[in-house]
Write an enzyme that holds these catalytic residues in place. Sequence first.
Site, mmCIF file in Angstrom:
data_model
loop_
_atom_site.group_PDB
_atom_site.id
_atom_site.type_symbol
_atom_site.label_atom_id
_atom_site.label_comp_id
_atom_site.label_asym_id
_atom_site.label_seq_id
_atom_site.Cartn_x
_atom_site.Cartn_y
_atom_site.Cartn_z
ATOM 1 N N HIS A 227 0.845 -1.197 0.000
ATOM 2 C CA HIS A 227 0.000 0.000 0.000
ATOM 3 C C HIS A 227 0.880 1.246 0.000
ATOM 4 O O HIS A 227 1.994 1.244 0.549
ATOM 5 C CB HIS A 227 -0.890 0.051 1.248
ATOM 6 N N ARG A 290 -3.410 3.328 0.148
ATOM 7 C CA ARG A 290 -3.404 2.975 1.566
ATOM 8 C C ARG A 290 -4.782 2.494 1.999
ATOM 9 O O ARG A 290 -5.787 3.182 1.788
ATOM 10 C CB ARG A 290 -2.980 4.183 2.389
ATOM 11 N N ALA A 291 -4.834 1.318 2.595
ATOM 12 C CA ALA A 291 -6.127 0.700 2.914
ATOM 13 C C ALA A 291 -6.925 1.532 3.910
ATOM 14 O O ALA A 291 -8.130 1.755 3.725
ATOM 15 C CB ALA A 291 -5.904 -0.707 3.455
ATOM 16 N N HIS A 397 -10.308 -6.473 1.224
ATOM 17 C CA HIS A 397 -9.595 -5.667 2.222
ATOM 18 C C HIS A 397 -10.494 -4.547 2.729
ATOM 19 O O HIS A 397 -10.953 -3.705 1.958
ATOM 20 C CB HIS A 397 -8.340 -5.068 1.593
ATOM 21 N N TYR A 413 -9.482 -5.607 10.636
ATOM 22 C CA TYR A 413 -8.874 -6.268 9.477
ATOM 23 C C TYR A 413 -8.998 -7.788 9.591
ATOM 24 O O TYR A 413 -9.418 -8.470 8.651
ATOM 25 C CB TYR A 413 -7.395 -5.902 9.359
ATOM 26 N N HIS A 442 -3.638 -11.021 5.171
ATOM 27 C CA HIS A 442 -3.271 -11.240 6.569
ATOM 28 C C HIS A 442 -3.367 -12.714 6.958
ATOM 29 O O HIS A 442 -3.785 -13.061 8.059
ATOM 30 C CB HIS A 442 -4.133 -10.375 7.499
ATOM 31 N N GLU A 503 2.894 -6.490 3.141
ATOM 32 C CA GLU A 503 2.141 -5.290 3.507
ATOM 33 C C GLU A 503 3.029 -4.226 4.150
ATOM 34 O O GLU A 503 2.568 -3.440 4.976
ATOM 35 C CB GLU A 503 0.962 -5.623 4.429
#
Length: 560
Positions: A227, A290-291, A397, A413, A442, A503
């Site tokens: 990200h 960016r999440a 996500h 998350y 993840h 990540e």
Amino acid sequence: MAIGEASAVPRRRWKALVGGSVGNMIEWYDWFVHSTFSVYFASVFFPEGNPTAQLLDTAGIFAVGFFMRPVGGRLLGRVGDRRGRKAALTTTVTLMSLSAILIAIAPTYAQVGYPGAAVLLPARLLQGLSVGGEYAAGATYPSEAAEPGRRGFFSSWQMVSMKVGQLIGLGMQIALRPAACPTFPAPIVNNIVGGYVEIPAGVRAAVAVRLPPQQSGTMMIIDCHGHYTTAPPALAAWRDRQIAGLTDPGAAPSRADLDISDDELRESIEPNQLRLMDERGIDVTIFSPRASFMAHHIGDFTTSAEWASLCNELCHRVSTLYPERFVPAAMLPQSPGVDPATCVPELTRCVEEYGAVAVNLNPDPSGGHWTAPPLTDRSWYPVYEKMAEYDIPAMIHVSTSVNPAFHTTGAHYLNADTTAFMQLVQGDLFKDFPTLRLVIPHGGGAVPYHWGRFRGLAMALGKPELEEHVLNNVFFDTCVYHQPGIDLLLDVVPARNVLFASEMIGAVRDIDPCTGHHFDDTRRYVEAAELPAEHRAAIQEHNARAVYPRLDALLERQGR
């Protein structure tokens, strides 16, 4: 390409073999020819009067190279493990080229006395480091480039190319020996022996640069989860003004108000993601906004559409500045309660204009309140149809949590990863979209830890085994930040369903005091796991090429 297939495109493997063999051949040619020509160096770099003493002095200098070979193997072997075989092989050819140049320009004894001979010493030390490192990397590279069943054949070319290089060096000696060429002036032998290498040095440099990036046990390392968390501050400032404009329209910025130069992008990437990729030996990162900045819960669809467009553009610009390191993936302009079909134009634009190879799909645009229907609901189908048309996957996500019960990166998350998998188990999405591919990040949240529970729930729901029901379409990344967690993931989930990812630079940025390494240096965990070489190669490269066909096509166009 079949998912999880360990063999790469044959042309790429043969290119790796030829490139590695040519570099190895020239490296050993340099080593051998400089050693065998020492008899000529003797009269050039040491005083006349005692030929035996001249030869012994020269032999003493050249002998130090043999002591440096194990040092080179140790040092450059570590470079290969940490930064990849390409970095190690490039370093060896650079050292050998530098040593050849030193010998070529070294003054003779007649010109300056003993200082000329002193130049030979560092040159020979560099040669020893170089050839020792070449042997270590060259011995490993062919077997890593080979498909299973041909590693012995590929590895044999290291010895073949070594001997060919030595034979060429011997031919050079025969061609230049004074007995065969009586008019050949001995005092310039050193400049010819050093100077001849200037053209091969250029060839070596080209060979090293074109070698496919090579890491431990795989052709490349592709990070499928990156990200833009280090974007220039101007982006966040523009977002703050956009949010302020929701209650005060006069404060709202225009798109033109965001002015970020290419130099600012470089300054945000090079000391951060790019530096860590180089240090950890990661070749390519799939790079998305960016999440936590997606924040789909803010404003309405218009707000999200404008914000997504700007963020996607920045990731695209980064990918054009570093086309061999970053590949864009797009965020979608989702908004709570809004038909997901409204995201299709931005998805189309990012694929067709920016070359996006994937999208990030938020299963909970509400920010932790879970007001959206499950991923199997038909309201999502327009997005899936366009994904299937373009043959791109989605990473499932979420973004920022505004629910105080759920910490964004520690709870929300991981909850979302687990929830998304259970939604897919409950439904029959892949009967309608058999080619759809979804990546759960993840490490799948709690899924691997409770694999037996999910198998049992699938049975209770009357679903087939998970391998048949979801694992042809669902994949997990390696963003798990400790060794036991990675070991569990790799023990439970089939290797063909695991994609390498880190990540970085993300939620966990510190150094683990128990290991002395960054928590998110996930390559260390994968390579410490007890995996067959073909499984490691699949996880670090081949699975990503299969799950992201547009990435594979891009790498093919780049010759990788």
